[in-house]
Design an enzyme around this catalytic site. Structure first.
Site, PDB file in Angstrom:
ATOM      1  N   ASP A  23       0.833  -1.563  -0.340  1.00 15.76           N
ATOM      2  CA  ASP A  23      -0.387  -0.170   0.606  1.00 15.76           C
ATOM      3  C   ASP A  23       0.530   1.201  -0.557  1.00 15.76           C
ATOM      4  OD1 ASP A  23      -1.600   1.868   2.461  1.00 15.76           O
ATOM      5  OD2 ASP A  23      -1.925   2.108  -0.030  1.00 15.76           O
ATOM      6  N   ASN A  25      -0.371   4.108  -0.277  1.00 16.11           N
ATOM      7  CA  ASN A  25      -0.824   5.763   0.448  1.00 16.11           C
ATOM      8  C   ASN A  25      -2.372   5.271   1.630  1.00 16.11           C
ATOM      9  OD1 ASN A  25      -2.721   4.613  -0.465  1.00 16.11           O
ATOM     10  ND2 ASN A  25      -4.109   5.769  -2.110  1.00 16.11           N
ATOM     11  N   ASP A 204      -8.845 -16.130 -16.954  1.00 17.60           N
ATOM     12  CA  ASP A 204      -9.180 -16.093 -16.274  1.00 17.60           C
ATOM     13  C   ASP A 204     -10.182 -17.422 -16.956  1.00 17.60           C
ATOM     14  OD1 ASP A 204      -9.960 -16.318 -13.271  1.00 17.60           O
ATOM     15  OD2 ASP A 204     -12.150 -15.644 -14.641  1.00 17.60           O
ATOM     16  N   GLU A 260      -6.527 -20.253 -17.949  1.00 11.81           N
ATOM     17  CA  GLU A 260      -7.203 -20.901 -16.169  1.00 11.81           C
ATOM     18  C   GLU A 260      -7.154 -21.960 -16.660  1.00 11.81           C
ATOM     19  OE1 GLU A 260      -9.496 -19.504 -13.084  1.00 11.81           O
ATOM     20  OE2 GLU A 260      -8.082 -20.571 -11.866  1.00 11.81           O
ATOM     21  N   HIS A 332      -3.365 -16.978  -5.864  1.00 10.42           N
ATOM     22  CA  HIS A 332      -4.301 -16.058  -4.873  1.00 10.42           C
ATOM     23  C   HIS A 332      -5.945 -16.913  -5.092  1.00 10.42           C
ATOM     24  CE1 HIS A 332      -5.964 -16.385  -9.085  1.00 10.42           C
ATOM     25  NE2 HIS A 332      -6.965 -15.449  -8.219  1.00 10.42           N
ATOM     26  N   ASP A 333      -6.008 -18.476  -5.172  1.00  9.07           N
ATOM     27  CA  ASP A 333      -6.707 -19.086  -5.513  1.00  9.07           C
ATOM     28  C   ASP A 333      -6.827 -20.220  -4.304  1.00  9.07           C
ATOM     29  OD1 ASP A 333      -8.170 -19.102  -8.332  1.00  9.07           O
ATOM     30  OD2 ASP A 333      -8.317 -17.708  -6.492  1.00  9.07           O
TER      31      ASP A 333
HETATM   32  O1  TEU Z   1     -10.930 -19.401 -10.801  1.00 10.40           O
HETATM   33  C1  TEU Z   1     -11.449 -20.449 -11.345  1.00 10.40           C
HETATM   34  C2  TEU Z   1     -11.789 -21.348 -10.389  1.00 10.40           C
HETATM   35  O2  TEU Z   1     -12.404 -22.490 -10.541  1.00 10.40           O
HETATM   36  C3  TEU Z   1     -11.448 -20.813  -9.200  1.00 10.40           C
HETATM   37  O3  TEU Z   1     -12.411 -20.586  -8.664  1.00 10.40           O
HETATM   38  C4  TEU Z   1     -10.809 -22.350  -8.114  1.00 10.40           C
HETATM   39  O4  TEU Z   1     -11.935 -23.058  -8.667  1.00 10.40           O
HETATM   40  C5  TEU Z   1     -11.343 -22.338  -6.280  1.00 10.40           C
HETATM   41  O5  TEU Z   1     -11.142 -20.956  -6.591  1.00 10.40           O
HETATM   42  C6  TEU Z   1     -10.737 -22.995  -6.365  1.00 10.40           C
HETATM   43  O6  TEU Z   1     -10.823 -22.721  -4.263  1.00 10.40           O
HETATM   44  C7  TEU Z   1     -10.581 -17.511 -11.657  1.00 10.40           C
HETATM   45  C8  TEU Z   1     -10.167 -17.180 -10.762  1.00 10.40           C
HETATM   46  O7  TEU Z   1      -9.057 -17.456  -9.977  1.00 10.40           O
HETATM   47  C9  TEU Z   1     -10.623 -16.453  -8.824  1.00 10.40           C
HETATM   48  O8  TEU Z   1     -10.292 -15.671  -8.325  1.00 10.40           O
HETATM   49  C10 TEU Z   1     -12.090 -16.065  -8.792  1.00 10.40           C
HETATM   50  O9  TEU Z   1     -12.564 -16.522  -8.535  1.00 10.40           O
HETATM   51  C11 TEU Z   1     -13.058 -16.994 -10.343  1.00 10.40           C
HETATM   52  O10 TEU Z   1     -12.362 -17.477 -11.431  1.00 10.40           O
HETATM   53  C12 TEU Z   1     -14.293 -16.981 -11.145  1.00 10.40           C
HETATM   54  O11 TEU Z   1     -12.939 -15.061 -12.056  1.00 10.40           O
HETATM   55 CA    CA Z   2      -3.430   2.157  -1.484  1.00 12.68          CA
END
Ligand code: TEU
Ligand code: CA
Length: 588
Positions: A23, A25, A204, A260, A332-333
């Site tokens: 971050d 700001n 995505d 993906e 991130h998932d």
């Molecule tokens: O993720 C798609 C997806 O398959 C995920 O939902 C995954 O299966 C699940 O989160 C596993 O825990 C993509 C992006 O990476 C995700 O951040 C988004 O939420 C999703 O598509 C919808 O755009």
């Molecule tokens: Ca910020």
């Protein structure tokens, strides 16, 4: 083997989640100028490209995966001028920028959807997927599809008395890729970004854009919604769309496209990545991430089996030899790998087992053992994954060995997937809510989204202002960049060496993969070598177990057949006959 040389085969890519990186700001939310403050760190890491999670305008129902304007920057992240400055700064340091693009769906606040829902004959109506239902009550939807984030994949729209499809949240309406006008708009937008000089896209859930003709019900024995990717993933039309996208947006450019593609088989993966088909350069497949998911999906957590994981590794390394592939422990998932694929707690307790119960200083002894084993296991996992064949993706925080977050309560959660899951489970009563929360602690996406841990100052140096949008992991005082920057034995120092090696060693980039211990429950050992130069290859030996393990005879012979140069190790003293807990050896 497909070994045509490409920059994206010779690049380690850093996945940077802007909301949690830095971050600048003081609003507690990461932003583009915060990334600019950290360019020295990224350059010193040695990575050659950065994948930015979505930075486009978004109401953040799904943290940017619900785009409301593809040609503008999210308010919280800054301005387009900030982006242009970031792109120039990255390129000036020899770092490419890959943008995350979400074109399976938009936000319901996107101008196209705002128009589409106005009337059935609006010019943008068939940019989305609308169908009549049997009524407007639950169960009246056009079909029985469940969504990833909500019970039904349909939401009723009163104004036009129709339902619209959303495979994710109801604020993420699916785009209709059968509409050539929609496809044209997407390609024009993609070329607009390419013309700005970006180096590619992470697409995505790109294999969901083609839905089965007629949108048939999922097979079910009774009422209720059915999660049925067989009707909306990897449909035949997908390949037409990808080939058209390639022609329209990538031909003539040196840009990369990684898709993906959840639910993809090795056959589908090979077809998507085969350079002859001109569809995608590589995919993120989910097989290695699903080993600890039981019946019913990710929330049914089952014990991790290294043997099953290795079976899937062999399958996808074979795909990588025929075409290519991606390598990642997390994103991130996904939760943090150190909290998922090794048992640090059991190993630390075993390490101090000789101390009498309740002895003075037992806690300190456990903490010291845990820290030693955490650093050792982080290096072992790093080499195990990233020395295989394929493009390596390192998710922010992996390079310093970050761990899952001990969330105190469901109120701490920020991710729509976990929140919706928890709320649905609460409706079931009994211990369903508590069980759901325990699953979320293990597998929830918020584990990966806690602020990057820069130093031991307030909020780990992520922000100097208000409370961050996502809680900081309380272990930030011991696990942070500053503490590791000058330590030659740190995870960070190891990852810098690993990244350099993976980007420059021919066998590491283009070598074949051979599993040396397919049946072993605790050890993962493989060879990488170019067929034409076997002597330049190397062996990777990993003890995934928190206990010491004897070196198997077959492995000893493989080691003796080599020169014996130790390229990487994560222990000070080695015993030729025994591998210590989480020990790693990389031998030339
Ligand atoms: O993720 C798609 C997806 O398959 C995920 O939902 C995954 O299966 C699940 O989160 C596993 O825990 C993509 C992006 O990476 C995700 O951040 C988004 O939420 C999703 O598509 C919808 O755009
Ligand atoms: Ca910020």
């Amino acid at each position: 083997m497909h070994n045509d040389r490409k920059w994206w085969k010779e690049s380690v890519i850093y996945q940077l989640y802007p909301r949690s990186f830095q971050d600048s700001n003081g609003d507690g939310i990461g932003d583009l100028r915060g990334i600019l403050q950290r360019m020295d760190y990224l350059e010193q890491l040695g990575i050659r490209a950065i994948w930015l999670n979505p930075i486009y305008k978004s109401p953040n129902d799904d943290m940017g995966y619900d785009i409301s304007d593809y040609r503008d920057i999210m308010d919280e992240f800054g301005t387009m001028a900030d982006f242009d400055e970031l792109l120039a700064a990255a390129h000036a340091r020899g770092i490419r920028i890959i943008m995350d693009l979400v074109v399976n769906h938009t936000s319901d606040e996107h101008a196209w959807f705002v128009e589409a829902r106005k009337s059935k004959d609006n010019p943008y109506r068939d940019f989305y997927i609308w169908r009549k239902g049997k009524g407007k009550e639950p169960g009246d939807e056009p079909n029985n599809w469940a969504s990833f984030f909500t019970p039904s994949a349909w939401t009723y729209d009163e104004a036009t008395d129709e339902y619209y499809l959303h495979l994710f949240s109801q604020k993420q309406p699916d785009l209709n890729w059968e509409n050539p006008r929609l496809r044209e708009e997407v390609y024009r937008m993609m070329n607009w970004w390419m013309d700005k000089g970006i180096d590619g896209f992470r697409m995505d859930v790109i294999n969901l854009i083609a839905k089965e003709e007629g949108l048939p019900d999922g097979a079910s024995s009774g009422a209720g919604y059915v999660f049925c990717p067989e009707h909306f993933a990897n449909q035949e039309k997908l390949h037409d769309h990808l080939q058209e996208m390639r022609r329209r947006c990538f031909d003539g450019r040196d840009a990369m496209c990684v898709g993906e593609t959840p639910f993809s088989s090795p056959e589908t993966g090979s077809r998507l990545m085969d350079p002859e088909n001109r569809e995608l350069d590589m995919i993120f497949q989910d097989a290695l991430m699903e080993v600890d998911s039981g019946e019913g999906g990710k929330w049914n957590v089952i014990p991790f089996s290294l043997k099953e994981w290795k079976r899937r590794v062999r399958t996808w390394q074979q795909v990588a030899e025929n075409t290519w592939g991606s390598l990642f422990w997390s994103n991130h998932d996904q939760p943090r790998p150190l909290s998922r694929f090794v048992d640090l707690d059991a190993a630390a307790r075993a390490a101090i087992a000789n101390l009498p119960e309740g002895a003075q200083g037992q806690d300190a002894a456990y903490a010291a053992a845990f820290e030693t084993l955490r650093t050792r296991a982080a290096k072992m996992l790093g080499a195990a994954m990233h020395l295989m064949r394929g493009t390596s993706y390192i998710f922010q925080g992996e390079e310093i060995g970050m761990l899952n977050m001990p969330f105190a309560s469901p109120e701490d959660l920020r991710d729509i997937e976990s929140i919706n899951f928890y709320n649905e489970e609460c409706k079931k009563g009994g211990d369903a809510a508590e069980k759901a929360f325990q699953s979320i602690l293990k597998k929830g996406r918020d584990n990966a989204r806690t602020p990057m841990q820069w130093d031991d100052s307030a909020f780990a140096g992520f922000t100097m202002g208000s409370e961050p949008w996502e809680k900081v992991n309380p272990n930030y005082q011991s696990i942070n960049v500053a503490r590791q920057m000058e330590d030659p034995d740190s995870v960070l120092a190891f990852y810098r060496q690993l990244i350099r090696f993976k980007q420059t060693d021919e066998a590491a980039v283009y070598g074949a993969f051979r599993d040396l211990l397919p049946e072993d429950e605790d050890l993962f050992a493989y060879e990488r070598a170019l067929p034409e130069a076997p002597q330049d290859g190397f062996l990777v030996i990993c003890n995934f177990s928190g206990a010491a393990k004897p070196v198997p005879e077959t492995l000893r012979e493989a080691v003796l057949a080599r020169g014996g140069e130790m390229l990487f190790s994560n222990v000070k003293e080695r015993d030729e006959d025994v591998l210590q807990p989480f020990e790693l050896r990389v031998i030339r």
